[in-house]
Design a protein around this motif. Structure first.
Motif, mmCIF file in Angstrom:
data_model
loop_
_atom_site.group_PDB
_atom_site.id
_atom_site.type_symbol
_atom_site.label_atom_id
_atom_site.label_comp_id
_atom_site.label_asym_id
_atom_site.label_seq_id
_atom_site.Cartn_x
_atom_site.Cartn_y
_atom_site.Cartn_z
ATOM 1 N N THR A 88 17.284 -0.558 61.530
ATOM 2 C CA THR A 88 16.037 -0.100 60.918
ATOM 3 C C THR A 88 14.892 -1.041 61.279
ATOM 4 O O THR A 88 13.797 -0.593 61.636
ATOM 5 C CB THR A 88 16.212 -0.021 59.393
ATOM 6 N N GLN A 125 14.592 5.907 57.081
ATOM 7 C CA GLN A 125 15.924 5.999 56.497
ATOM 8 C C GLN A 125 15.846 6.592 55.087
ATOM 9 O O GLN A 125 16.728 7.324 54.660
ATOM 10 C CB GLN A 125 16.566 4.611 56.470
ATOM 11 N N ASP A 201 15.632 7.505 62.013
ATOM 12 C CA ASP A 201 16.533 6.519 61.414
ATOM 13 C C ASP A 201 17.563 7.252 60.557
ATOM 14 O O ASP A 201 17.252 7.723 59.469
ATOM 15 C CB ASP A 201 15.715 5.530 60.581
ATOM 16 N N GLU A 202 18.757 7.364 61.066
ATOM 17 C CA GLU A 202 19.851 8.090 60.418
ATOM 18 C C GLU A 202 19.417 9.480 59.945
ATOM 19 O O GLU A 202 19.412 9.773 58.760
ATOM 20 C CB GLU A 202 20.401 7.274 59.252
HETATM 21 MG MG MG Z 1 18.936 1.101 58.465
#
Ligand code: MG
Ligand code: ATP
Lengths: 285, 402
Positions: A88, A125, A201-202
């Motif tokens: 991140t 995220q 991010d994810e």
């Molecule tokens: Mg992360």
């Protein structure tokens, strides 16, 4: 330029990887056409994002330790690594949301400017949505600050809502959304202005396999249209779908390359075992 | 410009869709002001008083039985101990007052009532003295009349037996002038005039201007601060920063979005205290509105600034005792002339101080622009400084070439 990609393992020795030389050549050739005009038709560019020798620390913890990475136009780059590895942080630094202690970031071969953000879609995220607003109003706002307006904006909102399967829930307020719905809306907000570069991010965490697959189909579709995507993930079958992956461990980019070739090189059957293989190699040293 | 509109529009939508926030912004100040109005705007309470040793006293007329209970010394002492009465008066000369004494405000009420009665006591004393003087004068007049009677008889006798001697006496006699009736002395009465306000001005009327400032500031501070804090904690601010929006557009978007609610809130609040609570005001509604409006801007910009130093809502609310409470005490609600210099200097750093000053000038003294422009200007300066710092703070966290 990058005829090879440098991968250094545990900082002890460098391993030169000769791969995709032909592709690299074609990129360099096309570099000149990019300089000619910056219109949307010219989608080929040598590197949409480049980070060089990035260092970052929080208090007395070193989070990134001399990380360099360059993304190629039209590739899906997977950033993987254990929790707390600094994925991140790396994405945020590439975006200019965080200042690196040392090192430089370039977006579209320039120092980051506000204008570069027009062609950039970021999905954090956390979901980063306005809970009081409806899904439509959220997308409407993010589209507006990206400079969209009128009918085109409305049409585009309906379009992205459809891609993430939320077209029936647009009127609902986000506070009433499930976790997965929020995640999809967050992704839609990153897509709405048709960027050329995605930093996600994810993006698929907490989503069911069906939607996950749809989303990856979408990524391949976007890639086919020339977009570049950097995505962090913990899911290994997603890793296999990336063109290249970067392995981040304790703030260092320990390996990077196409998943298949990495597995072949280390002689392991899966990407996550590369971490173990590298660790063993480090111990031997 | 379009970004600004988009920001403002989004904030307005957020507030409108969040009914509780909307209620807090608009209805809560009204409720609290109404409460304050009941507390400070009510007529002063009547003290409970009693008298003892009244039977033989000729001061009794000064102490009407509707105001003073008649009690025996024992009863009175007991009632005082039980807090049933605030004071009792012993009418034996010299007159003594016994106060309950635990509550200064009730002491004051009792004493001012007793002082009024004591004025009547003095009048009674004066009347008594006047009566005794009149008696003396009457007695003297009577004896003079008797002397005049004998004189007249003597003159008659002399006229009959020695008229020449009488004429010479009459010529030499001093010409007594008849005393002219002296004008009755005018009753001494205080003639009170008010430069500002009138004798109906109650505590609420003078508190009102400060109260308006405090509540507008408090609610805007809370709501503005929390909503910007959320922007930070939920990550939407990051999303904004990863978009082409400019730093000043983020801050000004907030200012404009909230500004619209502030206009509505100030309007409702001002109309409410002027027309419903009937606060004393001779100034123009528009002037009041302008001040309330620019005060809210300083509240909003300050709250955005302080939200930078908070990492959750609770920490945001921890600023209230630090930022709001001192302003309540130093804003002019209570006199601060006698406080040490540094405390007063601190008061000068507080936005509400200036809004109170300006609102008092407008509402009670009826001044127009020339009376409040300075306070208004300082309030605007507060906002400008806070806004500039806010923009710099955002800029510092965004390493992007503009
Ligand atoms: Mg992360
Ligand atoms: N604002 C911050 N202040 C202090 N430390 C931080 C901060 N942000 C991140 N860190 C630290 O930096 C390290 C890397 O964090 P980061 O969020 O980049 O990890 P990650 O690889 O994304 O992990 P995950 O897979 O769990 O999301 C962590 O050890 C974390 O504790």
């Amino acid at each position: 330029m990058t005829y090879y990609l440098s991968v250094f393992i545990n900082g002890h020795f460098y391993l030169y990887w000769l791969l995709n030389i032909s592709q690299s050549h074609s990129i360099i050739i096309n570099e000149h056409s990019v300089q000619l005009g910056n219109t949307k038709d010219v989608t080929i560019m040598s590197y949409p994002v480049k980070g060089e020798h990035l260092h970052k620390h929080y208090k007395n913890q070193i989070v990134l330790n001399d990380v360099s990475l360059t993304l190629h136009e039209g590739e899906i780059y997977g950033l993987i690594g254990p929790s707390g590895a600094g994925k991140t942080t790396l994405v945020r630094i590439l975006l200019g949301l965080e200042k690196a202690d040392k090192g430089a970031v370039e977006l579209f071969e320039q120092k980051p400017t506000l204008n570069a953000f027009r062609s950039l879609g970021y999905m954090a995220q956390s979901d980063a949505l306005y809970n009081e607003l409806s899904a439509y109003q959220n997308l409407d706002f993010f589209a507006s600050i990206q400079g969209m307006s009128g009918k085109a904006k409305k049409q585009r909102i309906l379009e992205v809502a459809k891609t993430v399967n939320l077209e029936k829930d647009l009127k609902k307020s986000v506070a009433q959304f499930s976790g997965g719905m929020k995640r999809r809306l967050s992704l839609a907000a990153a897509l709405v202005h048709r960027p050329r570069l995605y930093l996600l991010d994810e993006p698929t965490v907490g989503l069911d396999p069906m939607i996950r697959r749809n989303i990856w189909t979408l990524f391949h579709y976007l890639k086919g249209k020339g977009a570049t995507i950097i995505v962090t993930t913990h899911v290994m079958d997603e890793v296999a779908q990336c063109d290249r992956v970067g392995l981040l461990s304790e703030g260092k980019l320990i390996a990077q390359g196409a998943p298949k070739e990495l597995m072949d090189h280390y002689g392991v059957p899966s990407v996550e075992e590369i971490f173990i293989a590298i660790e063993k190699a480090g111990d031997k040293k | 410009m379009r970004n600004l509109v988009a920001m403002a529009k989004r904030i307005i939508r957020q507030i409108v869709r969040d009914k509780r926030t909307l209620a807090l912004l608009i209805i809560a100040p009204l409720l609290i002001l109404t409460l304050v109005w009941f507390i400070f705007g009510a007529k002063a309470a009547e003290p409970n008083l009693a008298i003892i040793h009244y039977k033989s006293s000729d001061l009794l007329p000064a102490f009407k039985s509707s105001d003073y209970a008649r009690m025996s010394p024992l009863q009175a002492r007991q009632a005082l101990a039980d807090k049933k009465i605030d004071a009792y008066i012993d009418l034996e000369t010299p007159v003594k007052v016994h106060l309950e004494g635990s509550d200064p405000s009730r002491n004051g009420l009792a004493m001012s009532k007793i002082n009024k009665s004591m004025q009547i006591v003095q009048q009674i004393n004066v009347k008594k003295m006047k009566a005794s003087f009149t008696d003396i004068i009457h007695a003297q007049q009577k004896s003079i009349q008797e002397q005049q009677q004998t004189l007249r008889q003597m003159t008659e006798v002399m006229q009959r037996y020695a008229p020449s001697a009488l004429t010479s006496i009459m010529q030499n006699a001093p010409k007594g002038e008849k005393p002219t009736a002296t004008a009755a002395p005018e009753k001494v009465k205080l003639d009170v005039t008010y430069l500002h306000g009138n004798d109906d001005l109650n505590t609420f009327d003078s508190f009102g201007p400060a109260m308006v400032g405090i509540f507008v500031f408090l609610f805007i501070f809370m709501i503005g601060g929390v909503s910007f804090l959320r922007e930070r904690t939920t990550g939407t601010l990051d999303r904004l920063m990863a978009s082409p929006i400019k730093n000043y557009q983020i801050i000004w978007g907030y200012m404009i979005g909230f500004g619209l609610f502030v206009i509505v809130q100030s309007f409702i609040l001002t109309c409410y205290i002027v027309y419903v609570l009937n606060i004393y005001t001779i100034g123009h509604l528009l002037d009041v509105l302008i001040i309330v409006f620019i005060l809210s801007f300083s509240a909003l910009s300050l709250s955005i600034l302080l939200s930078t130093f908070a990492s959750n809502e609770l920490q945001m609310f921890q600023f209230i005792p630090l930022v709001i409470v001192p302003q309540v005490f130093l804003s002019g609600l209570f006199p601060i002339d006698t406080l040490p210099g540094w405390v007063r200097a601190l008061g000068n750093l507080m936005p509400i101080h200036y809004s109170t000053e300006a609102l008092r000038n407008i509402m009670i003294r009826g001044t127009r622009f020339e009376g409040w422009w300075f306070d208004g200007l300082i309030l605007i300066l507060f906002s400008v400084v806070f806004i500039v710092i806010n923009i710099l703070v955002i800029r510092a966290s965004r390493p992007v070439v503009d």
